[in-house]
Design a protein around this motif. Structure first.
Motif, PDB file in Angstrom:
ATOM      1  N   ILE A 193       0.863  -0.822  -0.005  1.00  0.00           N
ATOM      2  CA  ILE A 193      -0.484  -0.421   0.537  1.00  0.00           C
ATOM      3  C   ILE A 193       0.789   0.929  -0.001  1.00  0.00           C
ATOM      4  O   ILE A 193       0.298   2.631  -0.763  1.00  0.00           O
ATOM      5  CB  ILE A 193      -0.743  -0.042   1.417  1.00  0.00           C
ATOM      6  N   LEU A 194       1.846   0.994   0.578  1.00  0.00           N
ATOM      7  CA  LEU A 194       2.380   2.125   1.568  1.00  0.00           C
ATOM      8  C   LEU A 194       3.249   2.681  -0.644  1.00  0.00           C
ATOM      9  O   LEU A 194       4.273   3.504  -1.340  1.00  0.00           O
ATOM     10  CB  LEU A 194       3.823   2.239   2.293  1.00  0.00           C
ATOM     11  N   HIS A 318      -3.444   5.497  15.075  1.00  0.00           N
ATOM     12  CA  HIS A 318      -3.287   6.838  14.794  1.00  0.00           C
ATOM     13  C   HIS A 318      -4.997   6.960  15.577  1.00  0.00           C
ATOM     14  O   HIS A 318      -4.788   8.318  15.744  1.00  0.00           O
ATOM     15  CB  HIS A 318      -4.166   6.707  13.381  1.00  0.00           C
ATOM     16  N   ALA A 319      -5.670   6.696  15.098  1.00  0.00           N
ATOM     17  CA  ALA A 319      -7.258   6.567  15.946  1.00  0.00           C
ATOM     18  C   ALA A 319      -6.525   6.869  17.564  1.00  0.00           C
ATOM     19  O   ALA A 319      -7.212   7.789  17.858  1.00  0.00           O
ATOM     20  CB  ALA A 319      -8.180   5.946  15.381  1.00  0.00           C
ATOM     21  N   ILE A 320      -6.479   5.719  18.070  1.00  0.00           N
ATOM     22  CA  ILE A 320      -5.562   6.053  19.341  1.00  0.00           C
ATOM     23  C   ILE A 320      -5.063   6.891  19.619  1.00  0.00           C
ATOM     24  O   ILE A 320      -5.331   8.311  21.048  1.00  0.00           O
ATOM     25  CB  ILE A 320      -5.562   4.835  19.995  1.00  0.00           C
ATOM     26  N   TYR A 321      -4.167   7.370  18.568  1.00  0.00           N
ATOM     27  CA  TYR A 321      -3.308   9.169  19.242  1.00  0.00           C
ATOM     28  C   TYR A 321      -4.035   9.661  19.474  1.00  0.00           C
ATOM     29  O   TYR A 321      -3.567  11.259  20.116  1.00  0.00           O
ATOM     30  CB  TYR A 321      -2.072   8.583  17.747  1.00  0.00           C
ATOM     31  N   ASN A 417       6.369   9.405  13.204  1.00  0.00           N
ATOM     32  CA  ASN A 417       6.793   8.000  12.237  1.00  0.00           C
ATOM     33  C   ASN A 417       4.626   7.344  12.294  1.00  0.00           C
ATOM     34  O   ASN A 417       5.075   7.801  10.941  1.00  0.00           O
ATOM     35  CB  ASN A 417       7.548   6.517  13.137  1.00  0.00           C
ATOM     36  N   LEU A 418       4.328   7.491  13.085  1.00  0.00           N
ATOM     37  CA  LEU A 418       3.015   7.167  12.789  1.00  0.00           C
ATOM     38  C   LEU A 418       1.991   8.085  12.076  1.00  0.00           C
ATOM     39  O   LEU A 418       1.268   7.785  11.380  1.00  0.00           O
ATOM     40  CB  LEU A 418       2.354   7.142  14.101  1.00  0.00           C
ATOM     41  N   ILE A 419       2.714   9.905  12.987  1.00  0.00           N
ATOM     42  CA  ILE A 419       1.978  10.703  11.991  1.00  0.00           C
ATOM     43  C   ILE A 419       1.961  11.368  10.544  1.00  0.00           C
ATOM     44  O   ILE A 419       1.071  11.507   9.839  1.00  0.00           O
ATOM     45  CB  ILE A 419       2.582  12.539  12.989  1.00  0.00           C
ATOM     46  N   ASN A 420       3.585  10.910  10.236  1.00  0.00           N
ATOM     47  CA  ASN A 420       3.689  10.701   8.879  1.00  0.00           C
ATOM     48  C   ASN A 420       3.289  10.276   8.161  1.00  0.00           C
ATOM     49  O   ASN A 420       3.156  10.453   6.450  1.00  0.00           O
ATOM     50  CB  ASN A 420       5.430  10.998   8.503  1.00  0.00           C
ATOM     51  N   PHE A 425      -0.485   5.687   4.153  1.00  0.00           N
ATOM     52  CA  PHE A 425      -1.411   4.989   4.154  1.00  0.00           C
ATOM     53  C   PHE A 425      -2.778   4.854   3.457  1.00  0.00           C
ATOM     54  O   PHE A 425      -3.154   3.924   2.385  1.00  0.00           O
ATOM     55  CB  PHE A 425      -1.317   4.124   5.106  1.00  0.00           C
ATOM     56  N   MET A 426      -3.102   5.933   4.294  1.00  0.00           N
ATOM     57  CA  MET A 426      -4.479   6.191   3.708  1.00  0.00           C
ATOM     58  C   MET A 426      -4.984   6.594   2.119  1.00  0.00           C
ATOM     59  O   MET A 426      -5.492   6.395   1.143  1.00  0.00           O
ATOM     60  CB  MET A 426      -5.110   7.135   4.320  1.00  0.00           C
ATOM     61  N   SER A 427      -3.627   7.515   1.590  1.00  0.00           N
ATOM     62  CA  SER A 427      -3.549   7.956   0.288  1.00  0.00           C
ATOM     63  C   SER A 427      -3.570   6.441  -0.717  1.00  0.00           C
ATOM     64  O   SER A 427      -4.573   6.512  -1.617  1.00  0.00           O
ATOM     65  CB  SER A 427      -2.503   8.906   0.190  1.00  0.00           C
TER      66      SER A 427
END
Length: 449
Positions: A193-194, A318-321, A417-420, A425-427
């Motif tokens: 995906i990435l 990401h949702a938890i963060y 790392n998660l934020i970036n 990933f979603m794209s």
């Protein structure tokens, strides 16, 4: 003043300096000790924004993370012993010229670096001041580095009978298991995906997509062979090959497929297919293709087990963060946060919901280290080995390889790392969904599962 307990490195005691590689967080420089002949590497921290070498000490942080958090997941044979050493900053200014040199160029003596322009240095002179003709450091007088054995060298315990070259293959295996994510209904693994997001629109995309970590970790010989062969053809940033420490194949300068065998084995004593077969067996922990599987004790088996401490994946993480308070979010941006928490606190089950969510995030960040590591496997073709050994591979055609395996690039990951990574990933998911709307024969992206 030297920091107690740390060795001050004298670069003039070394020879044959060369650039070994560059990651997001480090420059890696290799050198051979003048007296012992042992080749080591120094890892110098790099500032992400500027791309320059940084004087901010990270060596203690990385070393502590390795010892307390990472090491318990792996057999000692797969880990590289590290020491924290010190350098005079003025010496590092000279060493930091080496990454600017052409690949494989060796600098025989440290003094030769003084003849190179100061502009070559990734620790530039603007970190110094000239006062009345004297150079005065505005940075600390000393800075630290991690020193370890060069993973492109085989141990001296392995015979060099026949004087064959040492071939080192560096592989970034990536995430080896399929992970389900809320509202993400695509049959593609995280890595693919990435890669689709990163490379869509580039002319070399269709070639690069052939590698899938699901094949590499599959425990199926044919799929594993396909994965490694695809990296040989198009290495991207997931594979490099060295011969006797000299880089011969990489994304920046790939070999043509037609010259693989003659480059790797110039005396026709083996082929690139032999090398791939040996890699499949060594990485999976098998001695032959009979009853082939991914063994738990193998390097890939141990990496996979460590990766699976992440039970939520990037979307849930990401949702938890996002729901965390400001103080917790800030704390999770600190590279030492996992080390301070300790491995027991990361792995043990929590009773309260808030503690459980925080623990899930910590496990995600720990697994992120394992998903972004590299494997360095060095092999040498030998004439024979009379007694069975774990570090020997015998192919059906009679060729015998001695090998050693090390895991490197086990650096701590944070919420940054998660934020970036999450929007990328979603794209990528969006691109795949659009592709799925096409007629089946027009679809570009082959599913992973």
């Amino acid at each position: 003043m030297q920091i107690p307990g740390k060795v001050l490195v004298e670069p003039r005691d070394y020879r044959s300096f060369c650039f070994r590689g560059e990651g997001r967080a480090n420059f890696v420089i290799s050198a051979r000790h003048r007296l012992t002949g042992v080749r080591i590497v120094w890892r110098f921290a790099k500032a992400r924004k500027s791309g320059l070498l940084t004087v901010k000490a990270r060596s203690e942080l990385v070393n502590s993370y390795m010892e307390r958090i990472v090491a318990p997941f792996f057999d000692e044979q797969y880990l590289v012993g590290m020491n924290i050493v010190e350098f005079d900053t003025v010496d590092v200014h000279q060493l930091a010229k080496i990454p600017s040199l052409p690949a494989n160029q060796k600098i025989e003596t440290f003094e030769e670096l003084f003849d190179l322009p100061d502009e070559y240095s990734f620790l530039p002179l603007n970190t110094f001041q000239r006062v009345h003709g004297t150079t005065i450091l505005t940075n600390p007088k000393r800075l630290t580095s991690l020193q370890m054995l060069d993973a492109t060298q085989l141990p001296t315990t392995i015979s060099d009978e026949g004087h064959s070259s040492t071939i080192t293959v560096e592989i970034k295996p990536k995430q080896g298991f399929f992970q389900h994510h809320p509202n993400v209904n695509v049959a593609h693994c995280n890595n693919c995906i990435l890669q689709i997001e990163k490379s869509c629109g580039h002319s070399h995309f269709s070639e690069m997509y052939d590698f899938c970590p699901m094949d590499l970790f599959s425990g199926n010989y044919s799929r594993m062979h396909k994965a490694i062969h695809s990296l040989f053809l198009v290495p991207h940033r997931n594979l490099r090959i060295f011969i006797d420490g000299n880089q011969v194949h990489s994304d920046e300068k790939p070999l043509e497929e037609a010259v693989f065998s003659e480059t790797l084995f110039p005396r026709n004593e083996a082929t690139s297919e032999d090398l791939i077969s040996a890699l499949c067996l060594a990485l999976s922990g098998n001695q032959s293709k009979k009853k082939f599987r991914l063994r738990n004790s193998s390097v890939l088996g141990q990496i996979l087990r460590a990766q699976k401490v992440d039970e939520i994946g990037i979307v849930q993480a990401h949702a938890i963060y996002d729901r965390m308070d400001h103080h917790t979010k800030t704390a999770l941006l600190d590279k030492s946060s996992l080390t301070r928490a300790g491995l027991e606190a990361i792995l043990e089950r929590k009773s309260s919901e808030n503690e459980h969510l925080l623990q899930q995030l910590r496990r995600y960040f720990l697994a992120a280290t394992m998903k972004d590591c590299s494997i360095m496997i060095s092999l040498r073709l030998i004439q024979s080995c009379p007694s069975p050994r774990r570090d020997i591979i015998r192919l059906p055609n009679g060729r015998v390889f001695a090998f050693t395996i090390k895991i490197v690039d086990l650096d701590p990951k944070t919420a940054k790392n998660l934020i970036n990574c999450h929007p990328r990933f979603m794209s990528g998911v969006k691109i795949i969904r659009l592709d799925q709307e096409s007629a089946e024969h027009d679809r570009k992206f082959k599913p992973c599962v």
